[in-house]
Write a protein that holds these residues in place. Structure first.
Motif, PDB file in Angstrom:
ATOM      1  N   HIS A 386     -22.339  24.586 -29.509  1.00 51.75           N
ATOM      2  CA  HIS A 386     -21.052  25.174 -29.874  1.00 51.75           C
ATOM      3  C   HIS A 386     -20.110  24.120 -30.451  1.00 51.75           C
ATOM      4  O   HIS A 386     -19.438  24.348 -31.458  1.00 51.75           O
ATOM      5  CB  HIS A 386     -20.396  25.829 -28.649  1.00 51.75           C
ATOM      6  N   PHE A 387     -20.083  22.968 -29.804  1.00 48.32           N
ATOM      7  CA  PHE A 387     -19.169  21.919 -30.250  1.00 48.32           C
ATOM      8  C   PHE A 387     -19.562  21.410 -31.630  1.00 48.32           C
ATOM      9  O   PHE A 387     -18.709  21.256 -32.517  1.00 48.32           O
ATOM     10  CB  PHE A 387     -19.176  20.782 -29.226  1.00 48.32           C
ATOM     11  N   MET A 388     -20.843  21.145 -31.838  1.00 49.34           N
ATOM     12  CA  MET A 388     -21.287  20.573 -33.110  1.00 49.34           C
ATOM     13  C   MET A 388     -21.116  21.562 -34.267  1.00 49.34           C
ATOM     14  O   MET A 388     -20.653  21.193 -35.345  1.00 49.34           O
ATOM     15  CB  MET A 388     -22.757  20.129 -33.017  1.00 49.34           C
ATOM     16  N   CYS A 389     -21.485  22.818 -34.045  1.00 44.26           N
ATOM     17  CA  CYS A 389     -21.508  23.782 -35.147  1.00 44.26           C
ATOM     18  C   CYS A 389     -20.181  24.506 -35.348  1.00 44.26           C
ATOM     19  O   CYS A 389     -20.059  25.314 -36.279  1.00 44.26           O
ATOM     20  CB  CYS A 389     -22.627  24.799 -34.924  1.00 44.26           C
ATOM     21  N   ASN A 390     -19.205  24.253 -34.493  1.00 43.69           N
ATOM     22  CA  ASN A 390     -17.900  24.881 -34.656  1.00 43.69           C
ATOM     23  C   ASN A 390     -16.770  23.874 -34.807  1.00 43.69           C
ATOM     24  O   ASN A 390     -15.880  24.056 -35.636  1.00 43.69           O
ATOM     25  CB  ASN A 390     -17.601  25.810 -33.477  1.00 43.69           C
ATOM     26  N   ALA A 391     -16.804  22.811 -34.014  1.00 39.06           N
ATOM     27  CA  ALA A 391     -15.718  21.837 -34.059  1.00 39.06           C
ATOM     28  C   ALA A 391     -16.007  20.682 -35.000  1.00 39.06           C
ATOM     29  O   ALA A 391     -15.111  20.208 -35.695  1.00 39.06           O
ATOM     30  CB  ALA A 391     -15.455  21.294 -32.653  1.00 39.06           C
ATOM     31  N   VAL A 392     -17.261  20.227 -35.031  1.00 35.70           N
ATOM     32  CA  VAL A 392     -17.602  19.048 -35.826  1.00 35.70           C
ATOM     33  C   VAL A 392     -17.981  19.429 -37.245  1.00 35.70           C
ATOM     34  O   VAL A 392     -17.414  18.921 -38.224  1.00 35.70           O
ATOM     35  CB  VAL A 392     -18.739  18.250 -35.154  1.00 35.70           C
ATOM     36  N   PHE A 393     -18.943  20.331 -37.388  1.00 37.61           N
ATOM     37  CA  PHE A 393     -19.451  20.714 -38.710  1.00 37.61           C
ATOM     38  C   PHE A 393     -18.992  22.132 -39.052  1.00 37.61           C
ATOM     39  O   PHE A 393     -19.172  23.054 -38.259  1.00 37.61           O
ATOM     40  CB  PHE A 393     -20.982  20.647 -38.744  1.00 37.61           C
ATOM     41  N   LYS A 394     -18.426  22.285 -40.242  1.00 40.08           N
ATOM     42  CA  LYS A 394     -17.961  23.591 -40.702  1.00 40.08           C
ATOM     43  C   LYS A 394     -18.414  23.815 -42.137  1.00 40.08           C
ATOM     44  O   LYS A 394     -18.709  22.861 -42.863  1.00 40.08           O
ATOM     45  CB  LYS A 394     -16.431  23.671 -40.613  1.00 40.08           C
ATOM     46  N   LYS A 395     -18.469  25.062 -42.526  1.00 41.34           N
ATOM     47  CA  LYS A 395     -18.839  25.389 -43.905  1.00 41.34           C
ATOM     48  C   LYS A 395     -17.644  25.162 -44.824  1.00 41.34           C
ATOM     49  O   LYS A 395     -16.500  25.441 -44.457  1.00 41.34           O
ATOM     50  CB  LYS A 395     -19.301  26.850 -44.004  1.00 41.34           C
ATOM     51  N   ILE A 396     -17.943  24.667 -46.021  1.00 37.63           N
ATOM     52  CA  ILE A 396     -16.885  24.567 -47.022  1.00 37.63           C
ATOM     53  C   ILE A 396     -16.383  25.970 -47.300  1.00 37.63           C
ATOM     54  O   ILE A 396     -17.159  26.852 -47.677  1.00 37.63           O
ATOM     55  CB  ILE A 396     -17.404  23.916 -48.314  1.00 37.63           C
ATOM     56  N   PRO A 397     -15.091  26.242 -47.097  1.00 43.12           N
ATOM     57  CA  PRO A 397     -14.591  27.612 -47.245  1.00 43.12           C
ATOM     58  C   PRO A 397     -14.630  28.068 -48.696  1.00 43.12           C
ATOM     59  O   PRO A 397     -14.433  27.269 -49.631  1.00 43.12           O
ATOM     60  CB  PRO A 397     -13.153  27.527 -46.732  1.00 43.12           C
ATOM     61  N   LEU A 398     -14.909  29.356 -48.865  1.00 40.34           N
ATOM     62  CA  LEU A 398     -14.801  29.940 -50.194  1.00 40.34           C
ATOM     63  C   LEU A 398     -13.335  29.983 -50.589  1.00 40.34           C
ATOM     64  O   LEU A 398     -12.439  29.950 -49.746  1.00 40.34           O
ATOM     65  CB  LEU A 398     -15.391  31.358 -50.190  1.00 40.34           C
ATOM     66  N   LYS A 399     -13.098  30.040 -51.892  1.00 40.27           N
ATOM     67  CA  LYS A 399     -11.715  30.114 -52.331  1.00 40.27           C
ATOM     68  C   LYS A 399     -11.091  31.393 -51.779  1.00 40.27           C
ATOM     69  O   LYS A 399     -11.573  32.491 -52.057  1.00 40.27           O
ATOM     70  CB  LYS A 399     -11.638  30.123 -53.860  1.00 40.27           C
ATOM     71  N   PRO A 400     -10.044  31.259 -50.952  1.00 36.01           N
ATOM     72  CA  PRO A 400      -9.490  32.450 -50.303  1.00 36.01           C
ATOM     73  C   PRO A 400      -8.753  33.349 -51.294  1.00 36.01           C
ATOM     74  O   PRO A 400      -8.129  32.873 -52.236  1.00 36.01           O
ATOM     75  CB  PRO A 400      -8.522  31.858 -49.265  1.00 36.01           C
ATOM     76  N   SER A 401      -8.904  34.644 -51.050  1.00 36.78           N
ATOM     77  CA  SER A 401      -8.122  35.593 -51.835  1.00 36.78           C
ATOM     78  C   SER A 401      -6.696  35.598 -51.298  1.00 36.78           C
ATOM     79  O   SER A 401      -6.437  35.134 -50.198  1.00 36.78           O
ATOM     80  CB  SER A 401      -8.723  36.998 -51.714  1.00 36.78           C
ATOM     81  N   PRO A 402      -5.722  36.109 -52.074  1.00 34.69           N
ATOM     82  CA  PRO A 402      -4.330  36.090 -51.604  1.00 34.69           C
ATOM     83  C   PRO A 402      -4.125  36.788 -50.267  1.00 34.69           C
ATOM     84  O   PRO A 402      -3.201  36.475 -49.535  1.00 34.69           O
ATOM     85  CB  PRO A 402      -3.580  36.829 -52.730  1.00 34.69           C
ATOM     86  N   SER A 403      -5.011  37.748 -49.923  1.00 34.74           N
ATOM     87  CA  SER A 403      -4.805  38.533 -48.704  1.00 34.74           C
ATOM     88  C   SER A 403      -5.568  37.990 -47.511  1.00 34.74           C
ATOM     89  O   SER A 403      -5.465  38.518 -46.420  1.00 34.74           O
ATOM     90  CB  SER A 403      -5.236  39.990 -48.938  1.00 34.74           C
ATOM     91  N   LYS A 404      -6.397  36.927 -47.733  1.00 37.51           N
ATOM     92  CA  LYS A 404      -7.217  36.412 -46.634  1.00 37.51           C
ATOM     93  C   LYS A 404      -6.984  34.919 -46.458  1.00 37.51           C
ATOM     94  O   LYS A 404      -6.686  34.199 -47.392  1.00 37.51           O
ATOM     95  CB  LYS A 404      -8.716  36.664 -46.907  1.00 37.51           C
ATOM     96  N   LYS A 405      -7.129  34.473 -45.261  1.00 34.82           N
ATOM     97  CA  LYS A 405      -7.000  33.060 -44.940  1.00 34.82           C
ATOM     98  C   LYS A 405      -8.300  32.575 -44.316  1.00 34.82           C
ATOM     99  O   LYS A 405      -8.984  33.313 -43.627  1.00 34.82           O
ATOM    100  CB  LYS A 405      -5.837  32.815 -43.967  1.00 34.82           C
ATOM    101  N   PHE A 406      -8.594  31.328 -44.567  1.00 32.11           N
ATOM    102  CA  PHE A 406      -9.784  30.722 -43.972  1.00 32.11           C
ATOM    103  C   PHE A 406      -9.573  30.549 -42.476  1.00 32.11           C
ATOM    104  O   PHE A 406      -8.574  30.020 -42.040  1.00 32.11           O
ATOM    105  CB  PHE A 406     -10.045  29.359 -44.628  1.00 32.11           C
ATOM    106  N   ARG A 407     -10.524  31.036 -41.704  1.00 31.64           N
ATOM    107  CA  ARG A 407     -10.458  30.918 -40.250  1.00 31.64           C
ATOM    108  C   ARG A 407     -11.476  29.909 -39.771  1.00 31.64           C
ATOM    109  O   ARG A 407     -12.635  29.983 -40.117  1.00 31.64           O
ATOM    110  CB  ARG A 407     -10.740  32.267 -39.583  1.00 31.64           C
TER     111      ARG A 407
END
Length: 449
Positions: A386-407
């Protein structure tokens, strides 16, 4: 008199390192003499399928200072050299594309290079001159556990050679001065030809997981989990296919470790910042290391680079073009700086013994039981992933649309507890069938950072 002593390792006023009262120079010489003999003797043994008894075989040869009809004369004290499971390890060399003469050339053609980092246990570390192998001293219990682990461990590696788990290529013992010095030969994770800008030892635990002041004074300190959360709170960003491949590998490796009741392992991660390196003048030491490693240019072992460790058809992607010799995993930080990551799981020779159970029970009484690093293997593996795949390593976010934010996959907060100490709380955002929330708290002593 030693001026510095950690475990069996000590350094005197002249800078000479000794281990169990044997000088590092003598130990390196004994290791190379012993490996030269044992690799040569393997050529007389016919190749065949590995049998269970091959894992339990021990060969021993005595090296008197004046030499014998089997061994050369040398200027060290007399010693005995033991080789464990030589035929089985030869099979492992073949599995990773290492020929016996390449193994011998890498370890014995030039003097081994002592690394200044000794670890908390006081182990000695050497690296081969071509950067292929690490030679490390281990304790008796660790060597004993590796012997028991070998059959099942390498059955798994033969089925799944793409792994972040360490690859052991030899287990030996030098007997000298009435002492047993046990050593393992492993794959080298960190190429000396690449300058590392920062290094972390990560467990997914937060209890006392901060580098000490003494550690921070080193040229390249090894930082820990709380340091990472404070230094890189947004994590490291990978291409989606690389992130998926890395997390799949971590999941599979953790299952293997859990099946062997192994815990307290870490993810060692060194980071090379490409953008910083391009602005830095090349030091003479780095240049010399680069020239040395390129001059030798040995045949690389299969699955020996960071990108080859992970599963699937992960590609370098479009984030950067990395030189072949650098062979790290491409990533970015929140500033958009280009990084290369060199990672591997280390310290796996720990079984969940009675003493470890007792240690966890005591810590759980005094502190938050879910935050300490010594925990039952199943929980440890789940928390580690959980720590490695959520806190340490993350996916490069797609370009967010105006109505969505990267979580982010993990939420963090720094707050002050009732005792007045700061606490870091991190909580994985688990979806689907994993609805149970996992929350870990760790007290941060005031004034540590």
């Amino acid at each position: 008199m030693p001026i510095k002593k950690i475990g069996h390792r000590s350094v005197d006023s002249s800078g000479e390192t000794t281990y169990k009262k044997t000088t590092s120079t003598a130990l390196k010489g004994a290791i190379q003499l012993g490996i030269t003999y044992t690799v040569g003797s393997l050529s007389t043994k016919p190749e065949s399928d590995v049998l269970m008894q091959d894992f339990h075989m021990v060969e021993s040869i005595f090296f008197p200072s004046e030499g014998s009809n089997l061994t050369p004369a040398h200027h060290y004290n007399a010693f005995r050299f033991k080789t464990y499971a030589p035929v089985a390890f030869r099979y492992f060399w073949e599995l990773f594309g290492i020929r016996p003469d390449d193994y011998l050339y890498s370890l014995c053609s030039e003097p081994l290079i002592e690394l200044c980092s000794s670890g908390a246990s006081g182990s000695l570390f050497y690296v081969s001159s071509d950067d292929e192998f690490i030679v490390k001293t281990v304790r008796h219990k660790e060597a004993e556990f590796l012997q028991k682990l070998l059959p099942g461990y390498y059955l798994n590696l033969s089925q799944n050679p793409r792994t972040l788990l360490p690859k052991f290529f030899g287990l030996y013992c030098v007997q000298t001065g009435g002492k047993n010095i046990r050593i393992v030969v492993m794959n080298n994770l960190l190429p000396r030809s690449v300058k590392m800008h920062i290094k972390y030892d990560l467990k997914g635990s937060t209890y006392k997981r901060r580098a000490s002041q003494k550690e921070r004074e080193k040229p390249l300190p090894t930082f820990k989990d709380l340091d990472f959360l404070q230094d890189i709170p947004d994590g490291l960003f990978l291409d989606a296919d690389v992130h998926n491949a890395l997390c799949k590998t971590l999941q599979r490796d953790c299952l293997v470790l859990q099946s062997f009741k192994i815990m307290d392992y870490s993810l060692l991660m060194s980071i090379h910042n490409i953008d910083h390196a391009q602005r830095e003048p090349l030091s003479s030491d780095t240049l010399q290391v680069s020239i040395d490693t390129q001059r030798l240019a040995p045949q690389k072992a299969l699955y020996s680079t960071a990108m080859e460790f992970i599963q699937g058809e992960a590609r370098l992607g479009d984030t950067m073009e990395a030189d072949d010799h650098m062979r790290g995993i491409p990533a970015q930080n929140s500033k958009g700086e280009r990084l290369l990551l060199y990672i591997g799981i280390i310290d796996i020779l720990q079984s969940y013994t009675f003493l470890k159970k007792l240690e966890h029970s005591w810590k759980a009484v005094v502190h938050d039981g879910d935050a300490v690093s010594v925990h039952r293997p199943g929980f440890y593996a789940e928390r580690f992933q959980h720590f490695m795949c959520n806190a340490v390593f993350k996916k490069i976010p797609l370009k967010p649309s105006p109505s969505k934010k990267f979580r982010s996959g993990l939420s963090f907060s720094l707050h002050t507890g009732s005792s007045g100490n700061s606490c870091i709380t991190y909580q994985p955002l688990v979806s689907g069938e994993h609805k149970a929330q996992v929350t870990t708290k760790a007290e941060v002593e005031p004034g540590q950072r």
